[in-house]
Design a protein around this motif. Structure first.
Motif, short mmCIF file in Angstrom:
data_model
loop_
_atom_site.label_atom_id
_atom_site.label_comp_id
_atom_site.label_asym_id
_atom_site.label_seq_id
_atom_site.Cartn_x
_atom_site.Cartn_y
_atom_site.Cartn_z
N TYR A 139 -53.57 -20.71 -27.02
CA TYR A 139 -52.89 -21.49 -28.05
C TYR A 139 -53.71 -22.70 -28.52
O TYR A 139 -53.32 -23.36 -29.49
CB TYR A 139 -51.55 -22.01 -27.52
N LEU A 140 -54.81 -22.97 -27.86
CA LEU A 140 -55.55 -24.21 -28.18
C LEU A 140 -56.19 -24.17 -29.56
O LEU A 140 -56.53 -25.22 -30.11
CB LEU A 140 -56.62 -24.48 -27.11
N VAL A 222 -49.97 -29.21 -29.51
CA VAL A 222 -48.57 -29.44 -29.16
C VAL A 222 -47.63 -29.28 -30.35
O VAL A 222 -46.61 -28.57 -30.25
CB VAL A 222 -48.40 -30.84 -28.50
N PRO A 223 -47.91 -29.87 -31.52
CA PRO A 223 -46.97 -29.71 -32.65
C PRO A 223 -46.91 -28.28 -33.19
O PRO A 223 -45.96 -27.93 -33.91
CB PRO A 223 -47.52 -30.67 -33.72
N GLN A 224 -47.92 -27.48 -32.86
CA GLN A 224 -47.98 -26.11 -33.41
C GLN A 224 -47.34 -25.08 -32.49
O GLN A 224 -47.14 -23.93 -32.91
CB GLN A 224 -49.45 -25.73 -33.64
N VAL A 225 -47.04 -25.45 -31.25
CA VAL A 225 -46.45 -24.52 -30.29
C VAL A 225 -45.08 -25.06 -29.91
O VAL A 225 -44.99 -26.04 -29.16
CB VAL A 225 -47.35 -24.36 -29.05
N ALA A 230 -41.40 -28.95 -27.11
CA ALA A 230 -40.15 -29.24 -26.39
C ALA A 230 -40.45 -29.74 -24.98
O ALA A 230 -39.79 -30.67 -24.49
CB ALA A 230 -39.29 -27.98 -26.33
N ALA A 231 -41.43 -29.15 -24.33
CA ALA A 231 -41.78 -29.57 -22.97
C ALA A 231 -42.36 -30.98 -22.97
O ALA A 231 -42.07 -31.77 -22.06
CB ALA A 231 -42.79 -28.59 -22.37
N GLU A 243 -45.89 -25.29 -19.25
CA GLU A 243 -45.83 -24.22 -20.24
C GLU A 243 -47.13 -23.43 -20.29
O GLU A 243 -47.13 -22.21 -20.47
CB GLU A 243 -45.51 -24.80 -21.62
N MET A 244 -48.25 -24.14 -20.16
CA MET A 244 -49.54 -23.44 -20.16
C MET A 244 -49.65 -22.48 -18.98
O MET A 244 -50.26 -21.41 -19.08
CB MET A 244 -50.69 -24.46 -20.13
N LEU A 245 -49.05 -22.85 -17.84
CA LEU A 245 -49.14 -22.04 -16.63
C LEU A 245 -48.00 -21.03 -16.50
O LEU A 245 -47.94 -20.29 -15.51
CB LEU A 245 -49.16 -22.95 -15.40
N ALA A 246 -47.10 -21.01 -17.47
CA ALA A 246 -45.93 -20.12 -17.39
C ALA A 246 -46.32 -18.65 -17.15
O ALA A 246 -45.64 -17.95 -16.38
CB ALA A 246 -45.08 -20.25 -18.65
N PRO A 247 -47.39 -18.12 -17.79
CA PRO A 247 -47.73 -16.71 -17.55
C PRO A 247 -48.06 -16.40 -16.10
O PRO A 247 -47.99 -15.23 -15.69
CB PRO A 247 -48.95 -16.49 -18.45
#
Length: 417
Positions: A139-140, A222-225, A230-231, A243-247
């Motif tokens: 997402y970066l 952050v504003p694009q995801v 929200a996090a 959120e980045m580590l959620a997978p």
């Protein structure tokens, strides 16, 4: 993150500012660190040969406040990250307390243990960061695009924050370079001074710049995801990392714990330096007082935890204000000690007579150092750019207070000294 999320710079512009200001502002503390090795005196003992035994209390208190501020920001980041693991059971406040207490225990064990901790903990920290970027890096590339190209004011404002980070190491670097033996690091091709300068310069530059650029990339995404946004609103940077580590599922939460505990090294070493600074306030008192370092660390932690909890409520604003302000006085301090050594002592460290380090009547009165600093502030104020005050010049130039403080203090110190 502030570069893209708060200042509105593009990732490319932010990265260039980070790199070039880091290349420049790592120089003063790296040079100042040589004095610790050569004299065997900690940074603010060396400062007494410019400020005197009594007036040195002023920058000493400023330095203590500065390091405490950095520690607050580290504690908040660690607290946010721990809270992100299970927000319903662990609040940010609880996370802050946990990180501070663990760091407190490490700092109590003294320099050798702190050094051992720093020597090895960067390895799991780095692995955890790589895993985090590997999981969330897709997402970066989703970067917010600024409406217009970066303005000089935006660039200088971010540059001021960068300077406020790196230049402030000049107030503590000698506390650690004293442990180097000038005869123990010599080689045929590289002098001890050059080696210590190199160690310090790249020791500041290499770990910091890649993480600053990563932070800028995260801030721009952050504003694009929506999930990241929200996090971030809920638990700050810790929420974004979660959120980045959620997978990675449950393993991702383990990695997040490692990331949260990575700030402990920052906090522990800060507490150690703060205790040294507070010990140096004792000799000028009119009565003899022996206080164990444990007491200073305990008092620092007792003050710091509630301050961190309070500062976490408006983290971004407090961080910007803090970093901007400390850069001004740190620039004054660094240039004074550099000129004292280079111009007036001709790079001869033997002129720092170790027999008078604690003798007020033998040390200089410090009027030249204090006078140069105060005179420079008369011209620094108009070029400051803070959320609570923007000087008349800074309205068109951006924040150039650090640069002005460094140059003007040096110019005033030469004739006064």
């Amino acid at each position: 993150m502030l570069a893209t999320l708060e200042f509105g710079l593009s990732l490319g512009d932010a990265s260039l500012v980070i790199v070039f200001f880091a290349l420049l502002t790592c120089l003063p503390p790296a040079f100042m660190g040589i004095g610790g090795m050569e004299t065997g005196m900690r940074q603010f003992v060396q400062a007494r040969y410019s400020f005197g035994l009594y007036l040195v209390i002023i920058p000493l208190l400023l330095n203590t406040a500065t390091i405490t501020g950095f520690t607050l920001m580290s504690a908040i980041a660690g607290g946010q990250t721990l809270a992100a693991i299970n927000p319903s059971h662990v609040s940010i406040n609880v996370g802050i307390v946990i990180t501070c207490v663990v760091a407190f225990g490490i700092s109590l064990l003294g320099f050798n243990f702190v050094h051992l901790w720093e020597r090895w903990t960067w390895i799991p920290n780095l692995i955890a960061l790589i895993i985090t970027v590997g999981c969330g890096g897709r997402y970066l590339h989703l970067q917010s695009q600024p409406a217009a190209p970066a303005t000089p004011a935006q660039i200088l404002n971010l540059g001021s924050l960068m300077a406020g980070y790196f230049i402030t190491f000049g107030g503590m670097v000698g506390d650690y370079s004293i442990y180097h033996n000038p005869r123990g690091v010599l080689s045929k091709s590289f002098s001890a001074r050059a080696r210590i300068f190199t160690y310090l310069y790249f020791g500041l530059f290499l770990p910091s710049v890649p993480l600053f650029i990563l932070g800028a990339a995260i801030g721009g995404a952050v504003p694009q995801v929506p999930a990241w946004q929200a996090a971030y609103a809920s638990t700050g940077i810790g929420g974004v990392m979660m959120e980045m580590l959620a997978p990675a599922g449950g393993f991702g939460k383990f990695v997040l714990v490692v990331l949260a505990l990575s700030v402990i090294g920052n906090i522990a070493i800060s507490m150690y330096t703060i205790s040294l600074n507070l010990e140096m306030l004792m000799p000028p008192l009119p009565f003899k007082l022996r206080v164990h370092r444990f007491v200073f660390i305990l008092v620092t932690m007792a003050v710091m935890i509630p301050m961190a909890i309070r500062a976490a409520m408006k983290w971004e604003t407090n961080l910007i204000n803090f970093l901007s302000i400390i850069g001004y006085w740190s620039a004054c301090f660094d240039v004074l000690l550099i000129l004292e050594l280079v111009v007036f002592r001709r790079m001869d460290y033997a002129t720092f007579d170790q027999a008078i380090w604690n003798v007020g009547r033998e040390l200089p009165p410090g009027l030249a150092a204090l006078g140069a600093s105060m005179l420079s502030w008369a011209l620094v104020v108009p070029v400051m750019a803070q959320s609570w005050y923007v000087g008349p010049i800074a309205k068109s130039t951006g924040d150039i207070g650090v640069e002005m403080a460094f140059v003007l203090t040096g110019l005033f110190y030469l004739p006064l000294r």
